[in-house]
Design an enzyme around this catalytic site. Structure first.
Site, PDB file in Angstrom:
ATOM      1  N   HIS A  54       5.840  -5.259  -4.094  1.00  0.00           N
ATOM      2  CA  HIS A  54       5.593  -3.738  -3.424  1.00  0.00           C
ATOM      3  C   HIS A  54       6.538  -3.931  -1.923  1.00  0.00           C
ATOM      4  O   HIS A  54       6.232  -4.534  -1.301  1.00  0.00           O
ATOM      5  CB  HIS A  54       4.026  -3.525  -3.001  1.00  0.00           C
ATOM      6  N   HIS A  56       9.465  -1.163   0.478  1.00  0.00           N
ATOM      7  CA  HIS A  56      10.170   0.243   0.278  1.00  0.00           C
ATOM      8  C   HIS A  56      11.668  -0.204   0.823  1.00  0.00           C
ATOM      9  O   HIS A  56      11.899   0.023   1.842  1.00  0.00           O
ATOM     10  CB  HIS A  56       9.536   0.992   1.182  1.00  0.00           C
ATOM     11  N   GLN A 150       6.063  10.350  -1.398  1.00  0.00           N
ATOM     12  CA  GLN A 150       5.754   9.810   0.005  1.00  0.00           C
ATOM     13  C   GLN A 150       4.985  10.845   0.786  1.00  0.00           C
ATOM     14  O   GLN A 150       4.006  10.901   1.329  1.00  0.00           O
ATOM     15  CB  GLN A 150       6.793   9.179   0.888  1.00  0.00           C
ATOM     16  N   HIS A 208       0.003   4.315  -4.326  1.00  0.00           N
ATOM     17  CA  HIS A 208      -0.578   3.804  -2.811  1.00  0.00           C
ATOM     18  C   HIS A 208      -2.064   4.480  -2.767  1.00  0.00           C
ATOM     19  O   HIS A 208      -2.222   5.725  -2.720  1.00  0.00           O
ATOM     20  CB  HIS A 208      -0.048   4.847  -1.771  1.00  0.00           C
ATOM     21  N   GLU A 211      -5.181   3.685   1.116  1.00  0.00           N
ATOM     22  CA  GLU A 211      -4.982   3.063   2.184  1.00  0.00           C
ATOM     23  C   GLU A 211      -5.367   3.403   3.629  1.00  0.00           C
ATOM     24  O   GLU A 211      -4.612   4.100   4.484  1.00  0.00           O
ATOM     25  CB  GLU A 211      -3.271   2.995   2.247  1.00  0.00           C
ATOM     26  N   ASP A 307       5.622  -5.168   1.423  1.00  0.00           N
ATOM     27  CA  ASP A 307       5.758  -3.729   1.646  1.00  0.00           C
ATOM     28  C   ASP A 307       6.775  -3.097   2.788  1.00  0.00           C
ATOM     29  O   ASP A 307       7.739  -2.206   2.185  1.00  0.00           O
ATOM     30  CB  ASP A 307       4.136  -3.463   2.266  1.00  0.00           C
ATOM     31  N   TRP A 313       6.664   1.996   9.457  1.00  0.00           N
ATOM     32  CA  TRP A 313       5.235   1.798   9.460  1.00  0.00           C
ATOM     33  C   TRP A 313       4.867   0.384  10.045  1.00  0.00           C
ATOM     34  O   TRP A 313       3.461  -0.052  10.437  1.00  0.00           O
ATOM     35  CB  TRP A 313       4.732   1.429   7.837  1.00  0.00           C
TER      36      TRP A 313
HETATM   37 ZN   LIG Z   1       3.794   1.010   0.195  1.00  0.00          ZN
END
Ligand SMILES: [Zn+2]
Length: 415
Positions: A54, A56, A150, A208, A211, A307, A313
């Protein structure tokens, strides 16, 4: 024919040699006979390559630079900042970011990556760039791409068509983000449509999911029910599921029985979620992690993942799965030596199972000769010392090999 000798192979005490021919393991065992080339691994620990299931890649480094910091530290500010930034994104920019991110991960011993790619973009810029990168780097890394809405399956106009287009173009996995939709009903309906699309295209699912810290967030329950009914659990992964770490115990006990029936997989991102979650808590502050040990004991597959690398993030991260593992086993209360001895599963085979590459993964005859060598003699020592990766071998050839760290100058006491 090539032979690696004096290998301490993780989980295989009875073997210390690996015979390699034409890029595959020909045999793994003891006293395997002669070879043209013999490489002594000096009793160092050998693992199957790290898996990061996982990540991005299209966001990597987006958080660097003045004015790009996420001030509140929340998931939602991250999404807003990305939404503003991505309007100026070009294919070349995504490619450069992704290449640098992959370079970092591979240089830390990762050979398998699943990357979410934002498809809430009418041009599908990120997906186009990453599909090319997947092909270009296939000798170096196995890359899976998730068509990820997203900005929401319903909240972003046209996301459903864009997701389907991305699957047509060759994305490997269908993604979603139900907790970002505008109501429970919207989130649940998004999951229903995403599961139907995945079944139609015969691709895996990675959502996702929940979360957040809301103990009543229930999209994991909905996703699990949908894939259970279609017998699609093994092809499905619920990423994050932070709220399940806050859920009431009696509810969790009921859900565990259903996860056992569905065989659904889980991905936990320990550093990311320790950072993002608990932001509305005063004290005590929650850890942000799902029920890692309990899900494993339940028979479900759980893998750890990075991630983010320096994006909106999460400001840190460098693709080093040892760091993820170290944080994860602390946050998940891995304390007994027997648990620590098996903890590498969380960043190796479990990730391979989630990605459904396990038939080509592992140190066994007739599989690709892919492995890494750590600066340690056993699993416990490697984890306690957070051992470096000294070599990564793919299809029988070194991707890199490096010397262990040594002192240039040392006091007598340190010699
Ligand atoms: Zn993610």
């Amino acid at each position: 024919m090539k032979k690696f000798i004096n290998a301490r192979i993780y989980g295989q005490d009875e073997a210390d040699e690996m015979l390699v021919e034409d890029g595959n393991f020909k045999a793994v065992g003891k006293n395997l006979g002669d070879a043209d080339e013999v490489i002594d691994l000096e009793n160092q620990l050998v693992l199957s390559p790290y898996v990061d299931p996982h990540l991005h890649l299209d966001y990597i480094f987006s958080g660097l630079g003045e004015g790009n910091a996420n001030i509140s530290g929340t998931l939602f500010e991250g999404i807003q900042r990305w939404s503003d930034n991505k309007k100026t994104l070009t294919k070349e920019m995504v490619r450069e970011r992704a290449m640098e991110g992959i370079r970092k991960e591979v240089s830390h011993g990762v050979q398998y990556i699943r990357s979410h790619v934002d498809i809430t973009d009418p041009e599908l810029t990120g997906m186009k760039a990453l599909l090319e990168v997947r092909e270009e780097l296939k000798e170096v890394v196995t890359l899976q791409l998730v068509a990820f809405p997203q900005e929401g399956f319903f909240r972003f106009e046209g996301a459903e068509e864009l997701l389907e287009k991305a699957l047509d173009m060759g994305a490997d996995v269908a993604g979603g983000i139900p907790h970002f939709e505008i109501s429970y009903e919207h989130g649940a309906e998004s999951l229903k449509r995403i599961v139907d699309l995945a079944v139609k295209y015969d691709v895996m699912i990675d959502i996702h999911c929940d979360e957040n810290d809301d103990p009543n967030s229930r999209f994991l329950e909905v996703l699990n029910a949908l894939v259970m009914e279609k017998d699609y659990g093994q092809k499905t992964t619920a990423s994050h599921t932070c709220s399940f770490g806050s859920a009431d115990n009696s509810y969790a006990a009921k859900m565990m029985g259903l996860f056992k029936e569905s065989n659904i997989n889980f991905i936990s991102c320990p550093t990311e979620n320790a950072h993002l979650q608990g932001r509305t808590d005063s004290y005590p502050k929650r850890r942000g992690l799902t029920r890692v040990k309990e899900l494993l004991e339940n028979g479900n597959t759980v893998a750890f993942a990075q991630d983010s690398i320096a994006d909106y993030w999460y400001p840190l991260g460098n693709g080093n799965m040892m760091n993820i593992l170290d944080n994860g086993i602390h946050l998940a209360h891995y304390t007994h030596i027997d648990e620590i001895n098996k903890a590498f599963d969380l960043v190796t085979i479990n990730g391979a199972k989630v990605m459904q590459v396990e038939e080509q993964y592992g140190i066994e005859s007739d599989k690709p000769a892919n492995f890494i060598v750590l600066d340690a003699n056993d699993a416990y020592g490697a984890i306690r010392e957070r051992a470096d990766v000294l070599a990564s071998v793919r299809n029988g050839e070194y991707l890199f090999k490096r010397a262990p760290k040594t002192n240039e100058i040392a006091h007598d006491f340190l010699k």
